[in-house]
Write a protein that holds these residues in place. Sequence first.
Motif, PDB file in Angstrom:
ATOM      1  N   ARG A 149       4.201  -8.780   1.239  1.00 53.31           N
ATOM      2  CA  ARG A 149       2.942  -9.282   1.771  1.00 53.31           C
ATOM      3  C   ARG A 149       2.759  -8.847   3.222  1.00 53.31           C
ATOM      4  N   GLY A 150       1.606  -8.243   3.526  1.00 55.84           N
ATOM      5  CA  GLY A 150       1.343  -7.829   4.888  1.00 55.84           C
ATOM      6  C   GLY A 150       0.529  -6.552   4.941  1.00 55.84           C
ATOM      7  N   ILE A 151       0.382  -6.030   6.150  1.00 58.09           N
ATOM      8  CA  ILE A 151      -0.353  -4.786   6.382  1.00 58.09           C
ATOM      9  C   ILE A 151       0.653  -3.724   6.809  1.00 58.09           C
ATOM     10  N   HIS A 152       0.733  -2.663   6.048  1.00 55.26           N
ATOM     11  CA  HIS A 152       1.740  -1.631   6.267  1.00 55.26           C
ATOM     12  C   HIS A 152       1.031  -0.325   6.627  1.00 55.26           C
ATOM     13  N   GLN A 153       1.564   0.396   7.592  1.00 58.54           N
ATOM     14  CA  GLN A 153       0.919   1.610   8.073  1.00 58.54           C
ATOM     15  C   GLN A 153       1.890   2.769   8.123  1.00 58.54           C
ATOM     16  N   GLN A 154       1.401   3.918   7.694  1.00 62.09           N
ATOM     17  CA  GLN A 154       2.122   5.176   7.841  1.00 62.09           C
ATOM     18  C   GLN A 154       1.098   6.224   8.265  1.00 62.09           C
ATOM     19  N   ILE A 179      -4.705  -3.033  -1.369  1.00 59.76           N
ATOM     20  CA  ILE A 179      -5.780  -2.123  -0.985  1.00 59.76           C
ATOM     21  C   ILE A 179      -5.102  -0.949  -0.282  1.00 59.76           C
ATOM     22  N   VAL A 180      -5.401   0.253  -0.746  1.00 64.97           N
ATOM     23  CA  VAL A 180      -4.853   1.452  -0.127  1.00 64.97           C
ATOM     24  C   VAL A 180      -6.014   2.185   0.541  1.00 64.97           C
ATOM     25  N   ALA A 181      -5.879   2.472   1.832  1.00 66.60           N
ATOM     26  CA  ALA A 181      -6.992   3.063   2.568  1.00 66.60           C
ATOM     27  C   ALA A 181      -6.492   3.977   3.675  1.00 66.60           C
ATOM     28  N   LYS A 182      -7.380   4.856   4.096  1.00 66.82           N
ATOM     29  CA  LYS A 182      -7.121   5.686   5.269  1.00 66.82           C
ATOM     30  C   LYS A 182      -8.217   5.403   6.297  1.00 66.82           C
ATOM     31  N   ALA A 183      -7.835   5.364   7.562  1.00 66.71           N
ATOM     32  CA  ALA A 183      -8.775   5.091   8.646  1.00 66.71           C
ATOM     33  C   ALA A 183      -8.957   6.335   9.499  1.00 66.71           C
ATOM     34  N   GLU A 184     -10.208   6.778   9.593  1.00 69.85           N
ATOM     35  CA  GLU A 184     -10.552   7.912  10.448  1.00 69.85           C
ATOM     36  C   GLU A 184     -11.098   7.342  11.752  1.00 69.85           C
ATOM     37  N   GLU A 205       4.595  11.863  -0.871  1.00 70.97           N
ATOM     38  CA  GLU A 205       5.215  11.043   0.169  1.00 70.97           C
ATOM     39  C   GLU A 205       4.429   9.759   0.403  1.00 70.97           C
ATOM     40  N   GLU A 206       3.111   9.868   0.394  1.00 69.11           N
ATOM     41  CA  GLU A 206       2.266   8.686   0.594  1.00 69.11           C
ATOM     42  C   GLU A 206       2.381   7.729  -0.588  1.00 69.11           C
ATOM     43  N   GLN A 207       2.424   8.274  -1.799  1.00 72.52           N
ATOM     44  CA  GLN A 207       2.590   7.433  -2.979  1.00 72.52           C
ATOM     45  C   GLN A 207       3.916   6.678  -2.929  1.00 72.52           C
ATOM     46  N   LYS A 208       4.949   7.347  -2.478  1.00 73.10           N
ATOM     47  CA  LYS A 208       6.262   6.719  -2.346  1.00 73.10           C
ATOM     48  C   LYS A 208       6.206   5.574  -1.343  1.00 73.10           C
ATOM     49  N   PHE A 209       5.467   5.777  -0.247  1.00 70.63           N
ATOM     50  CA  PHE A 209       5.321   4.718   0.748  1.00 70.63           C
ATOM     51  C   PHE A 209       4.604   3.508   0.159  1.00 70.63           C
ATOM     52  N   VAL A 210       3.537   3.746  -0.596  1.00 67.15           N
ATOM     53  CA  VAL A 210       2.807   2.642  -1.233  1.00 67.15           C
ATOM     54  C   VAL A 210       3.726   1.854  -2.150  1.00 67.15           C
ATOM     55  N   GLU A 211       4.502   2.552  -2.975  1.00 65.83           N
ATOM     56  CA  GLU A 211       5.416   1.881  -3.895  1.00 65.83           C
ATOM     57  C   GLU A 211       6.464   1.071  -3.147  1.00 65.83           C
ATOM     58  N   PHE A 259      -3.062   3.048   5.388  1.00 63.00           N
ATOM     59  CA  PHE A 259      -2.833   1.614   5.459  1.00 63.00           C
ATOM     60  C   PHE A 259      -2.704   1.047   4.047  1.00 63.00           C
ATOM     61  N   VAL A 260      -1.717   0.169   3.870  1.00 61.16           N
ATOM     62  CA  VAL A 260      -1.544  -0.532   2.604  1.00 61.16           C
ATOM     63  C   VAL A 260      -1.619  -2.022   2.905  1.00 61.16           C
ATOM     64  N   ILE A 261      -2.659  -2.671   2.396  1.00 63.54           N
ATOM     65  CA  ILE A 261      -2.817  -4.120   2.558  1.00 63.54           C
ATOM     66  C   ILE A 261      -2.295  -4.757   1.277  1.00 63.54           C
TER      67      ILE A 261
END
Length: 269
Positions: A179-184, A238-243, A167-173, A188-190
Amino acid sequence: MYGKSVVAVVLGLQIGFSAFLSAEASAQDITASPPAPASLMVNGQLTHLVKEPILIQEKTYITAQDAARILQAEWVLDGKTGTLQIGDSRSLGFQWDTGKVAVNGEWQEQGEQAIVQGQDIYLPLRWIVEQAGHEIAWNEQEHQVQITTTLKEGGLTLMNTEQLSAEEQKFVESVKKTRGIHQQGDLFVIARGESPNPGYGLKVTATQWTWEQLIVYVKQTSPEPDRMYPQVITYPVIVAKAELPPYTTVVFLDADTKKELFAQEPNPQ
């Protein structure tokens, strides 16, 4: 959590040479073997080296500029000395006229020297990866050289797409071309948007905690002047997770302007 988070990023270099693991030969004899293909996988995405790697006595060398891109580092020249600055706590220095090598400013007796080929400086791939604190190995089954990097970026964990759920991979694709900062959730996908060649990119340069906020500094890298790049459409991300602790937010700032990343600015292409 306010402690450091560990990042595991796998970079699979699609370089067709099984002799990579034979690292015992001396690099002093610079009789070069034919160049290997210059394509590689970075975070699960196909990218290209600006210059083809070279094989010297069964060791793989890549240009300093490509090394900096792969290791998310800065390559700084000062006369006949070059320094690969990896984050704030690690540096590798090379004097190509003397063959000396330094780690964190201390000259080493057992370092592997840089090689000059024409106008380019080439660095030993395995050595710089291991000195940066990362792991490198040959995956015979996948026919890939694999680099596993361990970086510390505050409460932000940089992710390899293979570490994500389907599901996360699908969101990244679905968002990587926008262009922008996307969050699920905590993902986070920058995304920089469409770029005409691999010279354009993104990298996290620092993180900083304030009372109720994690600040992430992101640099938008640009092609180097007077260098040729493959004309291949890319979508730097950039694909990242924020704790984050409760009631804490994250903000992404441009590392150069210190303003909100992508705020009211046109696409650079």
